[in-house]
Write a protein that holds these residues in place. Structure first.
Motif, PDB file in Angstrom:
ATOM      1  N   HIS A  87      -1.475   3.965  -9.454  1.00 26.72           N
ATOM      2  CA  HIS A  87      -0.400   3.899  -8.133  1.00 26.72           C
ATOM      3  C   HIS A  87       0.512   2.592  -8.420  1.00 26.72           C
ATOM      4  O   HIS A  87       0.375   1.743  -9.226  1.00 26.72           O
ATOM      5  CB  HIS A  87      -1.126   3.874  -6.895  1.00 26.72           C
ATOM      6  CG  HIS A  87      -2.002   2.591  -6.647  1.00 26.72           C
ATOM      7  ND1 HIS A  87      -3.332   2.368  -6.787  1.00 26.72           N
ATOM      8  CD2 HIS A  87      -1.824   1.479  -6.017  1.00 26.72           C
ATOM      9  CE1 HIS A  87      -3.777   1.222  -6.616  1.00 26.72           C
ATOM     10  NE2 HIS A  87      -2.580   0.406  -6.125  1.00 26.72           N
ATOM     11  N   ALA A  89       2.252  -0.268  -5.584  1.00 32.57           N
ATOM     12  CA  ALA A  89       1.826  -0.922  -4.409  1.00 32.57           C
ATOM     13  C   ALA A  89       3.153  -1.593  -4.145  1.00 32.57           C
ATOM     14  O   ALA A  89       3.499  -2.549  -4.846  1.00 32.57           O
ATOM     15  CB  ALA A  89       0.593  -2.065  -4.177  1.00 32.57           C
ATOM     16  N   TYR A 112      -2.381   6.439   7.352  1.00 35.65           N
ATOM     17  CA  TYR A 112      -1.837   5.401   8.423  1.00 35.65           C
ATOM     18  C   TYR A 112      -2.392   5.273   9.704  1.00 35.65           C
ATOM     19  O   TYR A 112      -2.443   6.515  10.266  1.00 35.65           O
ATOM     20  CB  TYR A 112      -0.231   5.554   8.460  1.00 35.65           C
ATOM     21  CG  TYR A 112       0.386   4.622   9.331  1.00 35.65           C
ATOM     22  CD1 TYR A 112       0.199   3.443   9.318  1.00 35.65           C
ATOM     23  CD2 TYR A 112       1.221   5.239  10.636  1.00 35.65           C
ATOM     24  CE1 TYR A 112       0.860   2.430  10.414  1.00 35.65           C
ATOM     25  CE2 TYR A 112       1.655   4.302  11.564  1.00 35.65           C
ATOM     26  CZ  TYR A 112       1.613   2.851  11.338  1.00 35.65           C
ATOM     27  OH  TYR A 112       2.150   2.129  12.348  1.00 35.65           O
ATOM     28  N   VAL A 124      -1.547  -0.257   6.278  1.00 28.03           N
ATOM     29  CA  VAL A 124      -1.315   0.431   5.036  1.00 28.03           C
ATOM     30  C   VAL A 124      -1.100   1.782   5.210  1.00 28.03           C
ATOM     31  O   VAL A 124      -1.652   2.749   5.983  1.00 28.03           O
ATOM     32  CB  VAL A 124      -2.748   0.259   4.366  1.00 28.03           C
ATOM     33  CG1 VAL A 124      -2.588   0.963   2.869  1.00 28.03           C
ATOM     34  CG2 VAL A 124      -3.111  -1.154   4.033  1.00 28.03           C
ATOM     35  N   TYR A 126       0.026   5.610   2.717  1.00 31.02           N
ATOM     36  CA  TYR A 126       0.144   6.172   1.366  1.00 31.02           C
ATOM     37  C   TYR A 126       1.243   7.458   1.447  1.00 31.02           C
ATOM     38  O   TYR A 126       1.221   7.941   2.084  1.00 31.02           O
ATOM     39  CB  TYR A 126      -1.326   6.617   0.807  1.00 31.02           C
ATOM     40  CG  TYR A 126      -2.273   5.346   0.861  1.00 31.02           C
ATOM     41  CD1 TYR A 126      -2.353   4.711  -0.521  1.00 31.02           C
ATOM     42  CD2 TYR A 126      -3.101   5.031   1.467  1.00 31.02           C
ATOM     43  CE1 TYR A 126      -3.267   3.876  -0.599  1.00 31.02           C
ATOM     44  CE2 TYR A 126      -3.948   4.069   1.603  1.00 31.02           C
ATOM     45  CZ  TYR A 126      -4.123   3.459   0.431  1.00 31.02           C
ATOM     46  OH  TYR A 126      -4.838   2.537   0.363  1.00 31.02           O
ATOM     47  N   HIS A 128       1.053  10.377  -0.980  1.00 33.54           N
ATOM     48  CA  HIS A 128      -0.020  11.271  -1.551  1.00 33.54           C
ATOM     49  C   HIS A 128       0.507  11.907  -2.848  1.00 33.54           C
ATOM     50  O   HIS A 128       1.969  12.299  -2.687  1.00 33.54           O
ATOM     51  CB  HIS A 128      -0.698  12.173  -0.924  1.00 33.54           C
ATOM     52  CG  HIS A 128      -1.903  12.898  -1.370  1.00 33.54           C
ATOM     53  ND1 HIS A 128      -1.866  13.786  -2.594  1.00 33.54           N
ATOM     54  CD2 HIS A 128      -3.455  12.361  -1.379  1.00 33.54           C
ATOM     55  CE1 HIS A 128      -3.080  14.022  -2.789  1.00 33.54           C
ATOM     56  NE2 HIS A 128      -4.063  13.092  -2.173  1.00 33.54           N
ATOM     57  N   LEU A 137       0.769   8.417  -6.779  1.00 32.75           N
ATOM     58  CA  LEU A 137       0.457   7.813  -5.554  1.00 32.75           C
ATOM     59  C   LEU A 137       1.145   6.332  -5.278  1.00 32.75           C
ATOM     60  O   LEU A 137       1.265   5.465  -5.967  1.00 32.75           O
ATOM     61  CB  LEU A 137      -0.974   7.293  -5.644  1.00 32.75           C
ATOM     62  CG  LEU A 137      -1.733   6.523  -4.620  1.00 32.75           C
ATOM     63  CD1 LEU A 137      -1.866   7.555  -3.293  1.00 32.75           C
ATOM     64  CD2 LEU A 137      -3.120   6.384  -4.568  1.00 32.75           C
ATOM     65  N   TYR A 138       1.772   6.057  -4.201  1.00 32.97           N
ATOM     66  CA  TYR A 138       2.137   5.053  -3.871  1.00 32.97           C
ATOM     67  C   TYR A 138       1.730   4.351  -2.501  1.00 32.97           C
ATOM     68  O   TYR A 138       1.423   4.919  -1.343  1.00 32.97           O
ATOM     69  CB  TYR A 138       3.830   5.223  -3.290  1.00 32.97           C
ATOM     70  CG  TYR A 138       4.697   5.627  -4.300  1.00 32.97           C
ATOM     71  CD1 TYR A 138       5.389   4.675  -4.972  1.00 32.97           C
ATOM     72  CD2 TYR A 138       4.829   7.199  -4.656  1.00 32.97           C
ATOM     73  CE1 TYR A 138       6.224   5.221  -6.066  1.00 32.97           C
ATOM     74  CE2 TYR A 138       5.560   7.321  -5.832  1.00 32.97           C
ATOM     75  CZ  TYR A 138       6.206   6.274  -6.460  1.00 32.97           C
ATOM     76  OH  TYR A 138       7.063   6.971  -7.688  1.00 32.97           O
ATOM     77  N   GLN A 139       1.375   3.129  -2.571  1.00 33.08           N
ATOM     78  CA  GLN A 139       0.512   2.383  -1.636  1.00 33.08           C
ATOM     79  C   GLN A 139       1.504   1.284  -0.863  1.00 33.08           C
ATOM     80  O   GLN A 139       2.318   0.608  -1.475  1.00 33.08           O
ATOM     81  CB  GLN A 139      -0.626   1.589  -2.109  1.00 33.08           C
ATOM     82  CG  GLN A 139      -1.546   0.861  -1.163  1.00 33.08           C
ATOM     83  CD  GLN A 139      -2.582   0.033  -1.761  1.00 33.08           C
ATOM     84  OE1 GLN A 139      -2.239  -0.649  -2.952  1.00 33.08           O
ATOM     85  NE2 GLN A 139      -3.803   0.242  -1.351  1.00 33.08           N
ATOM     86  N   TYR A 141       2.286  -1.165   2.280  1.00 40.76           N
ATOM     87  CA  TYR A 141       1.717  -2.070   3.392  1.00 40.76           C
ATOM     88  C   TYR A 141       2.473  -3.041   3.949  1.00 40.76           C
ATOM     89  O   TYR A 141       3.692  -3.309   3.279  1.00 40.76           O
ATOM     90  CB  TYR A 141       0.609  -2.788   2.647  1.00 40.76           C
ATOM     91  CG  TYR A 141       0.997  -4.089   1.679  1.00 40.76           C
ATOM     92  CD1 TYR A 141       1.019  -5.133   2.425  1.00 40.76           C
ATOM     93  CD2 TYR A 141       1.328  -3.794   0.252  1.00 40.76           C
ATOM     94  CE1 TYR A 141       1.278  -6.526   1.595  1.00 40.76           C
ATOM     95  CE2 TYR A 141       1.566  -4.915  -0.407  1.00 40.76           C
ATOM     96  CZ  TYR A 141       1.632  -6.483   0.226  1.00 40.76           C
ATOM     97  OH  TYR A 141       2.055  -7.350  -0.632  1.00 40.76           O
TER      98      TYR A 141
END
Length: 304
Positions: A87, A89, A112, A124, A126, A128, A137-139, A141
Motif C-alpha cells: 500500500h 500511505a 473510516y 484513517v 482506506y 480498498h 490499497l491506499y491508506q 490519514y
C-alpha cells in the motif's frame, strides 16, 4: 466524478509485505541504501519495520511481516499480488473531507469512523483495492504526521546511490480511465502521454505528477493481447507493477548490484537532446517480491 479533491499534505510512505522481515531489511539497507528507523509489533496481525528512502523524496518505507498464523497478511503474501508492494500511505488535511471526496467520486470509503477524528484529531480511511484503489490499497490519514523524514544523501558502501523515488507504475487496462481518476480525486497532473499506439513497446503510458512533488505515478496499459502488461493483468489484475528509483551515478549503481551478486535485466541506454540516459531492472526474486527499476539521466527531466 465529483468536484472535491483530496487535500494531500504528503505521501508518507510506501509499504510492502513479505514473509520474513530481516532479509528484507538487509536488502533495503545494504543494497538500496535505505536507513533503518525502528521496528514495532502490532496487535493487528503484523510486525513492522520503518525505514527511510535516501534522496530528495523525503519518504518512508515500511516492511510488514505476519506475526502469527491468523494474520491477514498471509492472504496477500500467498495471493496473486504478493509478496511485494502492499500500500501507499498519504497524509491529508482532513479525513472527513477525504471521505466526502471519495464518496463524491462514487466510491464508499473503507474503515473510516468520523468519531475517531472528532475525538483524537486524526482519522484513517482506506481506498480498498476492489473499491476505489483500482487493484491497490491506499491508506489515507489526518492528524499529526506519522513520519517526518528530511532528505538525506546515501553515502553507504556498495549501495545504489538513490537520489529519489521517481515513480510507482500502475498496470491498468485503461490509462485514460485511471489517469482521469488520479487527476480528479488525487489532484495529480498529467506531464507525459506516450505517442503512437505502443506497437514498438507493447504498452502505452501516462505519467502524472503528484501535488507534493515527492514522486510520480505512471500508468501502463497493454497495447496488444500478447503484451507483457496484458499478461500481468491476466495473472494479477490491475495493481502496482514496479517502483522506479533515480540514481546519481550509473556505474556506482551497477557495481553495487554486481557486488551483491544481483543480476540486472532490461538494460537500455538512450539520448535526448544530446544528453544520455540509462535504465535497468532487478527481478522481484532478488528484492522481496517487487520489480525494481532504476535509471540515471545526464540532465534532469530528459528520462521521461
Amino acid at each position: 466524478m465529483g468536484t472535491l479533491v483530496l487535500d494531500i499534505l504528503q505521501f508518507d510512505h510506501i509499504s510492502m509485505a513479505v514473509p520474513a522481515l530481516e532479509p528484507q531489511i538487509e536488502f533495503l539497507t545494504k543494497v538500496l541504501g535505505f536507513r533503518f528507523d525502528n521496528q514495532h509489533d502490532s496487535d493487528e496481525g503484523y510486525v513492522g519495520a520503518d525505514l527511510v528512502v535516501p534522496g530528495r523524496s523525503a519518504m518512508g518505507w515500511e516492511v510488514l511481516m505476519p506475526n502469527g498464523p491468523d494474520s491477514y497478511l498471509h492472504r496477500f503474501i500467498s495471493g496473486a499480488s504478493g509478496p511485494g508492494l502492499h500500500h501507499v500511505a498519504l497524509q491529508v488535511r482532513s479525513a472527513h473531507q477525504a471521505a466526502e471526496a471519495i464518496r463524491e467520486a462514487g466510491v464508499e470509503p473503507w474503515g473510516y469512523r468520523e468519531r475517531d477524528e472528532v475525538e483524537s484529531g486524526g482519522g484513517v480511511i482506506y481506498l480498498h483495492p476492489r473499491s476505489g484503489g483500482h487493484g491497490f490499497l491506499y491508506q489515507i490519514y489526518s492528524g499529526d504526521p506519522w513520519n517526518e523524514y528530511p532528505p538525506f544523501e546515501d553515502d553507504g558502501e556498495h549501495t545504489l546511490g538513490i537520489t529519489a523515488v521517481n515513480h510507482l507504475s500502475h498496470a491498468h487496462p485503461s490509462r485514460t480511465e485511471l489517469g482521469d481518476y488520479y487527476e480528479q480525486l488525487f489532484g495529480m497532473k498529467t506531464i507525459y502521454t506516450s505517442p503512437g499506439n505502443g506497437a514498438d513497446t507493447g504498452f502505452n503510458t501516462r505519467v502524472l505528477e503528484t501535488n507534493t512533488g515527492q514522486l510520480r505515478f505512471e500508468i501502463i496499459e497493454p497495447a496488444s493481447p500478447d503484451s507483457f502488461v496484458q499478461k500481468f493483468l491476466d495473472a494479477r489484475g490491475p495493481s502496482m507493477h514496479h517502483v522506479t528509483f533515480e540514481v546519481g551515478d550509473w556505474e556506482r549503481a551497477v557495481s553495487a548490484c554486481a557486488h551483491h551478486n544481483i543480476p540486472l535485466f532490461g538494460e537500455r541506454t538512450g539520448e535526448t537532446d544530446g544528453a544520455g540516459r540509462k535504465e535497468a531492472f532487478i527481478h522481484p526474486k532478488h528484492t522481496g517480491g517487487m520489480l525494481v527499476q532504476f535509471f540515471w539521466e545526464a540532465k534532469p527531466g530528459i528520462w521521461i
